[in-house]
Design an enzyme around this catalytic site. Sequence first.
Site, PDB file in Angstrom:
ATOM      1  N   CYS A 254    -109.079  -4.983 -13.922  1.00  0.00           N
ATOM      2  CA  CYS A 254    -108.021  -4.164 -13.324  1.00  0.00           C
ATOM      3  C   CYS A 254    -106.725  -4.967 -13.299  1.00  0.00           C
ATOM      4  O   CYS A 254    -106.730  -6.198 -13.229  1.00  0.00           O
ATOM      5  CB  CYS A 254    -108.417  -3.639 -11.950  1.00  0.00           C
ATOM      6  N   SER A 287    -111.084  -8.507 -11.356  1.00  0.00           N
ATOM      7  CA  SER A 287    -109.640  -8.417 -11.131  1.00  0.00           C
ATOM      8  C   SER A 287    -108.898  -9.319 -12.104  1.00  0.00           C
ATOM      9  O   SER A 287    -109.459 -10.286 -12.628  1.00  0.00           O
ATOM     10  CB  SER A 287    -109.321  -8.853  -9.707  1.00  0.00           C
ATOM     11  N   ASP A 288    -107.632  -9.003 -12.333  1.00  0.00           N
ATOM     12  CA  ASP A 288    -106.771  -9.958 -13.020  1.00  0.00           C
ATOM     13  C   ASP A 288    -106.518 -11.118 -12.049  1.00  0.00           C
ATOM     14  O   ASP A 288    -106.783 -11.012 -10.845  1.00  0.00           O
ATOM     15  CB  ASP A 288    -105.460  -9.293 -13.457  1.00  0.00           C
ATOM     16  N   TRP A 289    -106.007 -12.201 -12.581  1.00  0.00           N
ATOM     17  CA  TRP A 289    -105.855 -13.442 -11.796  1.00  0.00           C
ATOM     18  C   TRP A 289    -104.743 -13.295 -10.740  1.00  0.00           C
ATOM     19  O   TRP A 289    -103.560 -13.270 -11.074  1.00  0.00           O
ATOM     20  CB  TRP A 289    -105.564 -14.591 -12.748  1.00  0.00           C
ATOM     21  N   GLY A 290    -105.142 -13.138  -9.502  1.00  0.00           N
ATOM     22  CA  GLY A 290    -104.141 -12.945  -8.449  1.00  0.00           C
ATOM     23  C   GLY A 290    -103.830 -11.488  -8.184  1.00  0.00           C
ATOM     24  O   GLY A 290    -102.814 -11.177  -7.567  1.00  0.00           O
TER      25      GLY A 290
END
Length: 732
Positions: A254, A287-290
């Site tokens: 995402c 998730s994407d990073w952060g």
Amino acid sequence: MTRVKRRSGIAANAAAILATILLIAQHAGAQPAQPEAPRPWLDPALAPEIRAAMTLEAMTLDEKIRLVQGHVAFSFRGKPKADAAIGSAGYVESIPRLGIPALQETDAGLGVTNPRNVRPGDEATPLPSGLAIAATFDPALAERAGAVIGAEARTKGFNVLLGPGANLTRDPRNGRNFEYAGEDPLLAGVIVGATIRGIQTNHIISTIKHYALNAQETGREVLSANIDPLAARESDLLAFEFAIERGRPHAVMCAYNRVNGLYSCENDFLLNEVLKRKWSYPGFVMSDWGAVHSTEKAALSGLDQESAAETDAQAYFGSTLKAAVETNKVPLGRLNDMARRILRSMFASGIVDDPPKPGGLIDYGLHAQTAQAVAEQGLVLLRNRDRALPLNKGLRRIVVIGSHADKGVLSGGGSSQVIPVGGTAVRVFPGPQVYDPSSPLKAIEAEGGGALVDYVEGDDVSRAVEAAKEADGVIIFAHQWTTEGRDAPDLALPDNQDDLIAAVAGANQKTVVVLETGGPVRMPWLSLTAAVIEAWYPGARGGEAIARTLFGEVNPSGRLPITFPADESQLPRATLTPQAGVVNYFEGAQVGYKWFDQNAIKPLFPFGFGLSYTAFDYTGLTATSSESSITVSLDVKNVGTRPGADIPQIYLRRQDDAALPIRLVGWSRILLAPGEMRHMTVTIDSRLVAHFDVAAGDWKIAPGRYIIEAGANARDLSLKTEFTLTAFRSNP
Ligand code: BGC
């Protein structure tokens, strides 16, 4: 008398033996030997769903919590890289007791990356950019490219590949367009789906990203992409739907941005409603990073795994999620579902039964051939005045100008950046802008039939002009570096290159321009030039691919997967949405060529455009519809004198709704000898005939007359036919 408690001889012996075992065990650093519990889920003969359910049954709460949270795989904020991580983008801890391996995650869709030099000296094959892959319109080649990336990832020990990306080009200035597959949902879905298949043939997990509507980098972490959900289903989400259906990726990432106000990683509509319910997606969402912003909301909205938790504002899963489960704010059933999905993907992908074996040999030579094939078939010939190309081999003096063409070819920046085999040829700042070591100059010398070939830097316009005047062949390389994290400010070539090209082309009318760009650029000098080639970021053997095309060893056959506008005023938004804003995609599903068609705007080069050194003719277009399928066919003939590949395209239009623009519904890549004719047939996916009816929550096909148009590109559709749908039984 002192009473001494005596043990029996046997008991004393047993105690001594036990003490010895304990001592040995402690010395070896091991636990006391336990009889091994059976682990029936490790039986490869069982279905992945059953294996996941069995594993889940045996897991403790802490083990489940461990599985749904990832960590950075590099040194971060003063903390060194964890020993358990090979080192790249991220990792998830193993559960040895259960035989569940760690997830070792690396970027990305254009080759295996080594972003922070965590493994110094590590190199990989840089594939041409995603737009180049899409420009081949060739899923078989995209699959080969994917197989190269997957094989290298596996040999380096990774079992999760964080790509490829399937975001539609909604803005040609988006800094990451080069990673993606263009503006059409069918083309992007077919190409990305094939790339995923190739990656996963290596028994690793491919992660399709960035779901969804992450169509610009400016303000990506806060921006809300606002769009009518119906339009989203017919465009950006349809690209994902096609790609997921065809490629069956084991993970979905995402995105950073919000969609209609809600962060993608806590967006119930995107994750639960569409992905998991409508598309019955069985894999997991990472998730994407952060990109995580909550615990309960994210978990309940469908996020299954927090990636690299250290990059989030706080670790939202881990102990926080555990507490939420213990207080039933997140039901245990939901945590089980998260873990089950991850486990299922691990079993289904083969990473448990056939784990990567790091350290094997990689056949970089073979992989470079695939990169070259993609570059050669994805290069697009945009202009060829008076058949200036191919160059003839009898030229005396050729001058090559600009863009470090003496040393290499440009690549795109950000997390997809591959450190190329052979090392970076040129590193330019700001950036670093990495040039792959494939010198166009050397390749031109090799192809040039003995011509004297000089190189002149592009920063000295008068020197370039003088050199061009004395040459009978001029090849000027122009570049636009784009990168993750930043959009191009506009569509102009940077660094005065427009002036350079205009001056050189003004001095020598044989000037050929080779573009190495992240996407479309303005071409104010176009009419002065003899020929223009869009080479994208052409990868490991880009120099060779360009030279072979210039001299006719390769007949260009790439087609634009993205419209080249004349200028920014033709776009739905003349300027980029500023930081921290909302981007209102009022154009809905009318992305790219559909917008141009609907608004009768003539672009510089249309979607699907690309010239050849030969010529093709189309005849005999027919469309047949039955109650369950629509088939279109036509004949294509090579009417020129050279062998070459063509990509005839088929578009559909609704007869009774003139406002609805054309849609690409199929194509074929066909290689033809001179004089050869072939018959091509395309079966149309019914979702491309339908519209998405939000109230009904489903696709609907309207009865009526439909027009089929076929031809060379979205604005050159010479053949027309029609069909009528009365009752179409198989709604999508
Ligand atoms: C990018 C992702 C990438 C991740 C891990 C993020 O910044 O948006 O595409 O996979 O970093 O490197």
